[in-house]
Design a protein around this motif. Structure first.
Motif, mmCIF file in Angstrom:
data_model
loop_
_atom_site.group_PDB
_atom_site.id
_atom_site.type_symbol
_atom_site.label_atom_id
_atom_site.label_comp_id
_atom_site.label_asym_id
_atom_site.label_seq_id
_atom_site.Cartn_x
_atom_site.Cartn_y
_atom_site.Cartn_z
ATOM 1 N N MET A 252 0.834 -1.198 0.000
ATOM 2 C CA MET A 252 0.000 0.000 0.000
ATOM 3 C C MET A 252 0.873 1.255 0.000
ATOM 4 S SD MET A 252 -3.248 -1.011 2.395
ATOM 5 C CE MET A 252 -2.398 -1.694 3.814
ATOM 6 N N HIS A 253 0.584 2.142 -0.938
ATOM 7 C CA HIS A 253 1.363 3.381 -1.065
ATOM 8 C C HIS A 253 0.434 4.587 -1.048
ATOM 9 C CE1 HIS A 253 5.108 1.313 -1.555
ATOM 10 N NE2 HIS A 253 4.651 0.621 -2.574
ATOM 11 N N PHE A 254 0.923 5.658 -0.439
ATOM 12 C CA PHE A 254 0.141 6.866 -0.217
ATOM 13 C C PHE A 254 0.265 7.832 -1.404
ATOM 14 C CE2 PHE A 254 1.141 6.405 4.606
ATOM 15 C CZ PHE A 254 0.215 5.380 4.711
ATOM 16 N N HIS A 255 -0.597 8.845 -1.392
ATOM 17 C CA HIS A 255 -0.503 9.897 -2.415
ATOM 18 C C HIS A 255 0.866 10.565 -2.374
ATOM 19 C CE1 HIS A 255 -4.591 10.302 -4.215
ATOM 20 N NE2 HIS A 255 -4.925 9.600 -3.143
ATOM 21 N N ARG A 256 1.402 10.818 -1.188
ATOM 22 C CA ARG A 256 2.708 11.468 -1.114
ATOM 23 C C ARG A 256 3.813 10.563 -1.641
ATOM 24 N NH1 ARG A 256 2.748 10.791 5.274
ATOM 25 N NH2 ARG A 256 3.943 8.851 5.427
ATOM 26 N N ASP A 257 3.641 9.233 -1.527
ATOM 27 C CA ASP A 257 4.663 8.304 -2.003
ATOM 28 C C ASP A 257 4.854 8.418 -3.511
ATOM 29 O OD1 ASP A 257 4.643 7.446 0.618
ATOM 30 O OD2 ASP A 257 3.644 5.540 0.210
ATOM 31 N N VAL A 258 3.748 8.610 -4.230
ATOM 32 C CA VAL A 258 3.818 8.708 -5.689
ATOM 33 C C VAL A 258 4.704 9.880 -6.098
ATOM 34 C CG1 VAL A 258 2.460 9.086 -7.784
ATOM 35 C CG2 VAL A 258 1.569 7.592 -5.972
ATOM 36 N N LEU A 259 4.566 10.980 -5.391
ATOM 37 C CA LEU A 259 5.400 12.145 -5.693
ATOM 38 C C LEU A 259 6.819 11.965 -5.174
ATOM 39 C CD1 LEU A 259 2.953 15.095 -5.003
ATOM 40 C CD2 LEU A 259 3.295 13.787 -7.113
ATOM 41 N N ALA A 260 6.973 11.256 -4.064
ATOM 42 C CA ALA A 260 8.300 11.106 -3.460
ATOM 43 C C ALA A 260 9.271 10.367 -4.372
ATOM 44 C CB ALA A 260 8.186 10.383 -2.113
ATOM 45 N N ILE A 261 8.802 9.380 -5.122
ATOM 46 C CA ILE A 261 9.735 8.675 -6.006
ATOM 47 C C ILE A 261 10.199 9.585 -7.139
ATOM 48 C CG2 ILE A 261 8.872 6.377 -5.419
ATOM 49 C CD1 ILE A 261 7.344 6.383 -8.100
ATOM 50 N N ALA A 262 9.308 10.499 -7.565
ATOM 51 C CA ALA A 262 9.704 11.454 -8.605
ATOM 52 C C ALA A 262 10.627 12.522 -8.048
ATOM 53 C CB ALA A 262 8.463 12.101 -9.221
ATOM 54 N N ASP A 263 10.421 12.889 -6.788
ATOM 55 C CA ASP A 263 11.211 13.964 -6.199
ATOM 56 C C ASP A 263 12.527 13.471 -5.612
ATOM 57 O OD1 ASP A 263 9.201 15.686 -6.942
ATOM 58 O OD2 ASP A 263 8.205 15.662 -4.992
ATOM 59 N N THR A 264 12.776 12.168 -5.694
ATOM 60 C CA THR A 264 14.080 11.619 -5.294
ATOM 61 C C THR A 264 14.798 11.103 -6.541
ATOM 62 O OG1 THR A 264 12.963 9.527 -4.659
ATOM 63 C CG2 THR A 264 13.408 11.119 -2.923
ATOM 64 N N PHE A 265 14.497 9.891 -6.978
ATOM 65 C CA PHE A 265 15.175 9.345 -8.157
ATOM 66 C C PHE A 265 14.933 10.191 -9.406
ATOM 67 C CE2 PHE A 265 15.151 6.687 -11.990
ATOM 68 C CZ PHE A 265 16.454 6.231 -11.977
ATOM 69 N N GLY A 266 13.674 10.544 -9.659
ATOM 70 C CA GLY A 266 13.359 11.286 -10.874
ATOM 71 C C GLY A 266 14.057 12.628 -10.944
ATOM 72 N N ARG A 267 14.103 13.321 -9.817
ATOM 73 C CA ARG A 267 14.673 14.673 -9.797
ATOM 74 C C ARG A 267 16.196 14.660 -9.710
ATOM 75 N NH1 ARG A 267 12.537 19.672 -6.061
ATOM 76 N NH2 ARG A 267 14.281 21.101 -6.391
ATOM 77 N N HIS A 268 16.751 13.792 -8.880
ATOM 78 C CA HIS A 268 18.168 13.891 -8.556
ATOM 79 C C HIS A 268 19.063 12.955 -9.368
ATOM 80 C CE1 HIS A 268 17.679 16.641 -5.162
ATOM 81 N NE2 HIS A 268 16.556 15.992 -4.898
ATOM 82 N N VAL A 269 18.519 11.859 -9.888
ATOM 83 C CA VAL A 269 19.328 10.928 -10.685
ATOM 84 C C VAL A 269 18.928 11.010 -12.150
ATOM 85 C CG1 VAL A 269 20.020 8.522 -11.017
ATOM 86 C CG2 VAL A 269 19.636 9.404 -8.695
ATOM 87 N N LEU A 270 17.647 10.823 -12.422
ATOM 88 C CA LEU A 270 17.177 10.858 -13.813
ATOM 89 C C LEU A 270 17.281 12.271 -14.397
ATOM 90 C CD1 LEU A 270 15.931 8.863 -15.848
ATOM 91 C CD2 LEU A 270 13.688 9.640 -15.068
ATOM 92 N N ARG A 271 16.946 13.263 -13.593
ATOM 93 C CA ARG A 271 16.993 14.670 -14.000
ATOM 94 C C ARG A 271 16.268 14.889 -15.333
ATOM 95 N NH1 ARG A 271 22.064 14.058 -11.461
ATOM 96 N NH2 ARG A 271 23.261 13.780 -13.362
ATOM 97 N N ALA A 272 14.995 14.517 -15.327
ATOM 98 C CA ALA A 272 14.172 14.635 -16.536
ATOM 99 C C ALA A 272 13.922 16.095 -16.878
ATOM 100 C CB ALA A 272 12.847 13.916 -16.331
ATOM 101 N N ARG A 273 13.698 16.338 -18.185
ATOM 102 C CA ARG A 273 13.460 17.684 -18.698
ATOM 103 C C ARG A 273 12.118 17.707 -19.437
ATOM 104 N NH1 ARG A 273 19.348 17.678 -21.412
ATOM 105 N NH2 ARG A 273 18.079 17.005 -23.190
ATOM 106 N N PRO A 274 11.482 18.873 -19.530
ATOM 107 C CA PRO A 274 10.180 18.939 -20.215
ATOM 108 C C PRO A 274 10.222 18.463 -21.662
ATOM 109 C CG PRO A 274 10.532 20.915 -18.912
ATOM 110 C CD PRO A 274 11.827 20.163 -18.888
ATOM 111 N N ASP A 275 11.370 18.571 -22.325
ATOM 112 C CA ASP A 275 11.424 18.148 -23.728
ATOM 113 C C ASP A 275 11.773 16.673 -23.887
ATOM 114 O OD1 ASP A 275 14.043 18.378 -22.867
ATOM 115 O OD2 ASP A 275 14.766 19.388 -24.678
ATOM 116 N N ASP A 276 11.911 15.942 -22.788
ATOM 117 C CA ASP A 276 12.203 14.509 -22.879
ATOM 118 C C ASP A 276 10.997 13.735 -23.399
ATOM 119 O OD1 ASP A 276 14.886 14.007 -22.123
ATOM 120 O OD2 ASP A 276 14.413 14.368 -20.021
ATOM 121 N N VAL A 277 11.296 12.662 -24.114
ATOM 122 C CA VAL A 277 10.274 11.712 -24.548
ATOM 123 C C VAL A 277 10.659 10.360 -23.944
ATOM 124 C CG1 VAL A 277 9.107 10.614 -26.484
ATOM 125 C CG2 VAL A 277 9.920 12.977 -26.702
ATOM 126 N N PHE A 278 9.805 9.829 -23.085
ATOM 127 C CA PHE A 278 10.063 8.578 -22.381
ATOM 128 C C PHE A 278 9.445 7.399 -23.136
ATOM 129 C CE2 PHE A 278 10.901 11.601 -19.155
ATOM 130 C CZ PHE A 278 11.412 10.993 -18.006
#
Length: 543
Positions: free
Chosen positions: A215-241
């Motif tokens: 079970m994962h919370f609403h904040r958990d969904v954002l937390a994975i983006a604000d850790t790995f997504g933000r600091h390692v992946l460093r995605a940009r608005p022009d990226d295509v996944f």
């Protein structure tokens, strides 16, 4: 610290159906949670679907179909709002109800997921490949009474004969199809969920037996983006996944929906995303961020010359260990440094990784910002660098099984014990050894199957390899290698064994080699070593 963030107490829930919250483990069985980064200090009220959609430029592309059709963020929001109106109107879904989602990966499945969360319900996304008995088990565990299902994937769900389950199809021609029903055109106001209301239940992929609901919370969904997504992946608005993992697998949910949307980027959602489909898709859609498993990277190597992959800037690997041989082969052919990572359904996504010049081939990486990790023994004693032990992790997300006594196994002393054996190197990098229950002990020697697999994969004829221990009266266990050869290669166990003797200590070399057409895997692509240990196969002895 706000109790909605430290795990010591809940905020007021928006759920009318309180089943999920009522079946969380007691707080004293939770791991310690940490919100050290400023971006992780979320407000007490939070709806993650609204957060993902509402901050993007409505005119920018959000989702692409394989055919080339695209939805902007504005069009996506309109479709999500329409589905949310139908959920809470025609279909009678109330906040907290669990809603099963099933179908091939595609924009409509993703829109349904966002609508369920925006309506305050709990999304339970399952795999299109799972069969009736598996679906019935998950519905029983989560007490699911509502399902949105792609019309092409409805048969097995209907065969599951879940009591009281109302199935609504989408993508068909029937008047009562979800997409054909009349619905209000006005915006749907997101339900004012608590940050610690359960947003989703993700079931483990079944590598070890009966699935567990995480079970994962609403904040958990954002937390994975604000850790790995933000600091390692460093995605940009022009990226295509794009990538191969389905949305029923949290690796795919994060990599193909959460991370791109949090960055305002777009994603190509492919129904067919095997190695042979990914390469032409990369060229056609100019994909810049790719998520797939180590086996797919290896399988694509032989096809690279026929495709343009110059648009890639990020290649991410998770789901299983990335062999160093595969990393080096991909780097040599493409110049791309694969971002390795380890994640878990229990922790939602990747928590140890490294990117760019910080990558050390043969290691997983370092704790992602916002996460902590250590190597300990079975009693919780931290082990010195260089000594293998159990990987223990803490961060903003933690394991919370749905009414499952195995919570005691996963959370010990406030730490998430992932079931992986790791070594922490003196420079702080974490190196994978094996799954803790996959260590082979033969004649007193500890042998890590992945090390032997990595050596096998360096042989030019080997496409895939899995190494397990088989019980042996004299040695306790013997090392057995299951091998898939490249097309046209002749099975020659003695030649492989001679090759391995030059790369490994003699006691690590397989005593038996089994040639197979394919290795057993889950629907998410994870190797099922337990089946090799228990089922065996036609053996070609090498001694």
């Amino acid at each position: 610290m706000d109790p909605s963030r430290d795990g010591t107490g809940p905020t007021t829930s928006a759920h009318v159906d309180t089943f999920a919250r009522d079946h969380l483990p007691p707080p004293d069985q939770w791991p310690e949670l940490h919100f050290d980064l400023p971006e992780l200090r979320y407000p007490a009220r939070l709806n993650c679907a609204a957060e993902l959609m509402d901050h993007a430029d409505p005119g920018r592309p959000a989702f692409h179909f394989a055919s080339g059709e695209s939805w902007t963020y504005g069009e996506l929001r309109t479709r999500v709002d329409r589905i949310a109106h139908l959920l809470t109107g025609d279909l009678g879904v109330v906040p907290g109800n669990r809603v099963l989602l099933r179908g091939p990966t595609g924009p409509w499945l993703a829109a349904c997921w966002l609508a369920v969360l925006k309506a305050g319900a709990v999304a339970v996304t399952v795999l299109a490949q799972q069969r009736a008995h598996e679906l019935r088990t998950m519905c029983e565990i989560a007490r699911i009474r509502h399902a949105l299902c792609d019309v092409r994937a409805v048969d097995d769900l209907a065969k599951a004969e879940v009591p009281g389950l109302a199935i609504t199809t989408f993508g068909g021609d029937a008047p009562d199809d979800l997409l054909n029903r009349p619905a209000p055109e006005e915006p749907y106001p997101a339900v004012d969920t608590a940050a610690d209301d359960v947003a989703l239940i993700a079931f483990t992929s079944g590598t070890t037996g009966r699935p567990k609901g995480c079970m994962h919370f609403h904040r958990d969904v954002l937390a994975i983006a604000d850790t790995f997504g933000r600091h390692v992946l460093r995605a940009r608005p022009d990226d295509v996944f794009a990538g191969s993992p389905p949305l029923g697998f949290t690796f795919g949910l994060g990599g193909l929906v959460v991370f791109p949307m949090r960055a305002g980027a777009s994603t190509v959602l492919l129904e067919q995303a095997g190695a042979r489909q990914l390469l032409p898709a990369i060229a056609r859609h100019r994909i810049s961020v790719l998520f797939t498993a180590p086996t797919a990277y290896r399988a694509m190597l032989d096809e690279l010359d026929a495709h343009d992959v110059s648009s890639l800037r990020r290649c991410v690997s998770a789901g299983e260990n990335l062999p160093a041989a595969t990393w080096h082969a991909w780097h040599e052919r493409t110049g791309m440094r694969i971002v390795n990572g380890i994640g878990a359904t229990e922790l939602l996504h990747i928590f140890i990784s490294a990117a760019d010049e910080d990558i050390r081939p043969g290691t997983t990486g370092v704790p992602v910002p916002g996460w902590r990790a250590r190597v300990q023994d079975e009693h919780g004693v931290v082990l010195p660098d260089g000594q293998p032990g159990l990987l223990a992790v803490q961060g903003p997300v933690g394991c919370r099984y749905l009414a499952d006594p195995r919570q005691h196994d996963y959370v010990r002393g406030g730490w998430n014990i992932t079931g992986d054996s790791y070594v922490r190197e003196p420079d702080g990098y974490f190196r994978y050894v094996a799954r803790a229950d996959d260590m082979i002990i033969s004649s007193g020697y500890n042998i890590a199957g992945p090390e032997v697999e990595d050596a096998l994969l360096r042989h030019p004829d080997v496409l895939e390899a899995a190494v397990v221990g088989r019980p042996d009266e004299a040695r306790g266990q013997i090392v057995v290698a299951y091998t898939v050869l490249k097309e046209g290669a002749a099975p020659d166990a003695e030649a492989l064994r001679t090759y391995l003797k030059s790369a490994l200590a003699p006691y690590k070399c397989p005593r038996e080699i089994v040639f197979m057409d394919a290795l057993p895997r889950t629907a998410t692509g994870k190797l099922q070593r337990f089946r090799l240990r228990t089922e065996g196969g036609p053996v070609t002895p090498t001694t």
